[in-house]
Design an enzyme around this catalytic site. Structure first.
Site, PDB file in Angstrom:
ATOM      1  N   CYS A   3       0.762  -1.077  -0.117  1.00 52.13           N
ATOM      2  CA  CYS A   3       0.000  -0.007  -0.061  1.00 52.13           C
ATOM      3  C   CYS A   3       0.893   1.127  -0.071  1.00 52.13           C
ATOM      4  CB  CYS A   3      -0.855  -0.208   1.249  1.00 52.13           C
ATOM      5  SG  CYS A   3      -1.700   1.476   1.422  1.00 52.13           S
ATOM      6  N   CYS A   6       0.710   3.298   3.212  1.00 55.61           N
ATOM      7  CA  CYS A   6       1.307   2.672   4.419  1.00 55.61           C
ATOM      8  C   CYS A   6       2.792   2.749   4.361  1.00 55.61           C
ATOM      9  CB  CYS A   6       0.949   1.146   4.226  1.00 55.61           C
ATOM     10  SG  CYS A   6      -0.893   0.983   5.370  1.00 55.61           S
ATOM     11  N   ASP A  29       0.405  16.651  -0.631  1.00 59.63           N
ATOM     12  CA  ASP A  29      -0.033  15.902  -1.852  1.00 59.63           C
ATOM     13  C   ASP A  29       1.162  16.320  -3.058  1.00 59.63           C
ATOM     14  OD1 ASP A  29      -3.010  14.700  -2.868  1.00 59.63           O
ATOM     15  OD2 ASP A  29      -1.500  15.381  -4.394  1.00 59.63           O
ATOM     16  N   ASN A  83     -12.578  11.100  -0.652  1.00 58.45           N
ATOM     17  CA  ASN A  83     -13.075  10.481  -1.921  1.00 58.45           C
ATOM     18  C   ASN A  83     -13.184   8.978  -1.522  1.00 58.45           C
ATOM     19  OD1 ASN A  83     -13.257  12.746  -3.560  1.00 58.45           O
ATOM     20  ND2 ASN A  83     -10.901  12.459  -4.076  1.00 58.45           N
ATOM     21  N   GLY A  89     -13.878   9.182  -7.797  1.00 58.43           N
ATOM     22  CA  GLY A  89     -12.461   9.194  -8.307  1.00 58.43           C
ATOM     23  C   GLY A  89     -11.408   8.918  -7.449  1.00 58.43           C
ATOM     24  N   THR A  91      -8.306   7.243  -6.049  1.00 52.99           N
ATOM     25  CA  THR A  91      -7.143   6.523  -6.844  1.00 52.99           C
ATOM     26  C   THR A  91      -6.285   5.715  -5.928  1.00 52.99           C
ATOM     27  OG1 THR A  91      -5.966   8.679  -6.719  1.00 52.99           O
ATOM     28  CG2 THR A  91      -7.209   8.018  -8.624  1.00 52.99           C
ATOM     29  N   HIS A  94      -5.965   3.560   0.553  1.00 51.56           N
ATOM     30  CA  HIS A  94      -5.750   3.543   1.843  1.00 51.56           C
ATOM     31  C   HIS A  94      -6.638   4.990   2.372  1.00 51.56           C
ATOM     32  CE1 HIS A  94      -2.813   3.725   5.596  1.00 51.56           C
ATOM     33  NE2 HIS A  94      -3.536   4.589   5.839  1.00 51.56           N
ATOM     34  N   HIS A  96      -7.857   8.440   3.196  1.00 50.57           N
ATOM     35  CA  HIS A  96      -7.175   9.603   3.304  1.00 50.57           C
ATOM     36  C   HIS A  96      -7.999  10.895   3.281  1.00 50.57           C
ATOM     37  CE1 HIS A  96      -7.161   8.551  -0.827  1.00 50.57           C
ATOM     38  NE2 HIS A  96      -7.199   9.725  -1.023  1.00 50.57           N
ATOM     39  N   HIS A  98      -8.107  14.844   2.375  1.00 50.55           N
ATOM     40  CA  HIS A  98      -7.442  16.139   1.686  1.00 50.55           C
ATOM     41  C   HIS A  98      -7.949  17.304   2.494  1.00 50.55           C
ATOM     42  CE1 HIS A  98      -6.873  13.811  -2.228  1.00 50.55           C
ATOM     43  NE2 HIS A  98      -7.829  13.308  -1.848  1.00 50.55           N
TER      44      HIS A  98
HETATM   45  P1  5GP Z   1      -7.703  10.427  -4.296  1.00 50.83           P
HETATM   46  O1  5GP Z   1      -7.700  10.661  -5.851  1.00 50.83           O
HETATM   47  O2  5GP Z   1      -7.653   8.805  -4.089  1.00 50.83           O
HETATM   48  O3  5GP Z   1      -8.747  10.912  -3.466  1.00 50.83           O
HETATM   49  O4  5GP Z   1      -6.318  11.145  -3.795  1.00 50.83           O
HETATM   50  C1  5GP Z   1      -5.060  10.320  -3.805  1.00 50.83           C
HETATM   51  C2  5GP Z   1      -4.220  11.534  -3.791  1.00 50.83           C
HETATM   52  O5  5GP Z   1      -3.006  11.182  -3.498  1.00 50.83           O
HETATM   53  C3  5GP Z   1      -4.051  12.446  -5.057  1.00 50.83           C
HETATM   54  O6  5GP Z   1      -4.311  13.926  -4.698  1.00 50.83           O
HETATM   55  C4  5GP Z   1      -2.470  12.384  -5.407  1.00 50.83           C
HETATM   56  O7  5GP Z   1      -1.918  13.334  -6.174  1.00 50.83           O
HETATM   57  C5  5GP Z   1      -1.906  11.770  -4.133  1.00 50.83           C
HETATM   58  N1  5GP Z   1      -0.643  10.754  -4.263  1.00 50.83           N
HETATM   59  C6  5GP Z   1      -0.523   9.847  -5.249  1.00 50.83           C
HETATM   60  N2  5GP Z   1       0.663   9.271  -5.184  1.00 50.83           N
HETATM   61  C7  5GP Z   1       1.386   9.872  -4.310  1.00 50.83           C
HETATM   62  C8  5GP Z   1       2.779   9.986  -3.860  1.00 50.83           C
HETATM   63  O8  5GP Z   1       3.440   8.889  -4.006  1.00 50.83           O
HETATM   64  N3  5GP Z   1       2.837  11.036  -2.839  1.00 50.83           N
HETATM   65  C9  5GP Z   1       2.223  11.946  -2.529  1.00 50.83           C
HETATM   66  N4  5GP Z   1       2.682  12.832  -1.469  1.00 50.83           N
HETATM   67  N5  5GP Z   1       0.712  11.978  -2.941  1.00 50.83           N
HETATM   68  C10 5GP Z   1       0.425  11.046  -3.767  1.00 50.83           C
HETATM   69 ZN    ZN Z   2      -2.444   1.532   3.623  1.00 53.70          ZN
END
Ligand code: 5GP
Ligand code: ZN
Length: 110
Positions: A3, A6, A29, A83, A89, A91, A94, A96, A98
């Protein structure tokens, strides 16, 4: 556990950490959508927010309060977004949160 988040909180993948306590880790981010864009995660791995207990969610929001407290963002305002699943959306799987701010934000939704 394979993950990304993680690995980030365990220090196996580098990140720009802004906050950490016993339960929660927060970092910048990698693709910021606002001047301030921080991801808050609980150290317990769950796919999305529905896997977190009320205590876990409380710990995350307490961490957000602790980190924003006394900062400009506390006074100027910020937005917390989580999200869940394909329509939102998500991605990274785990849970999280924002935290967006540092400037006037646009509307949100569809
Ligand atoms: P989601 O789209 O799942 O709500 O948010 C995932 C977030 O993780 C995205 O805003 C993306 O820019 C961020 N993200 C993805 N990979 C990494 C990474 O390796 N490091 C950091 N700091 N952020 C990441
Ligand atoms: Zn995790």
């Amino acid at each position: 556990m394979d993950c990304l988040f993680c690995k980030i909180f365990q220090g196996q993948i580098p990140s720009k950490k802004v906050y950490e306590d016993e339960n929660v880790f927060a970092f910048e981010d990698i693709h910021p959508l606002a001047k301030t864009h921080i991801l808050f995660i609980h150290k317990k791995h769950t796919t999305n927010v529905n896997g977190l207990s009320t205590i876990h969610v409380g710990q995350v929001f307490t961490a957000i309060k602790n980190w924003t407290s006394g900062q400009k963002i506390e006074k100027e305002g910020f937005r917390v977004v989580t999200n869940t699943g394909p329509d939102a959306g998500q991605t990274v799987f785990h849970a999280h949160f924002h935290v967006l701010g540092g400037e006037k934000l646009g509307g949100f939704g569809k």
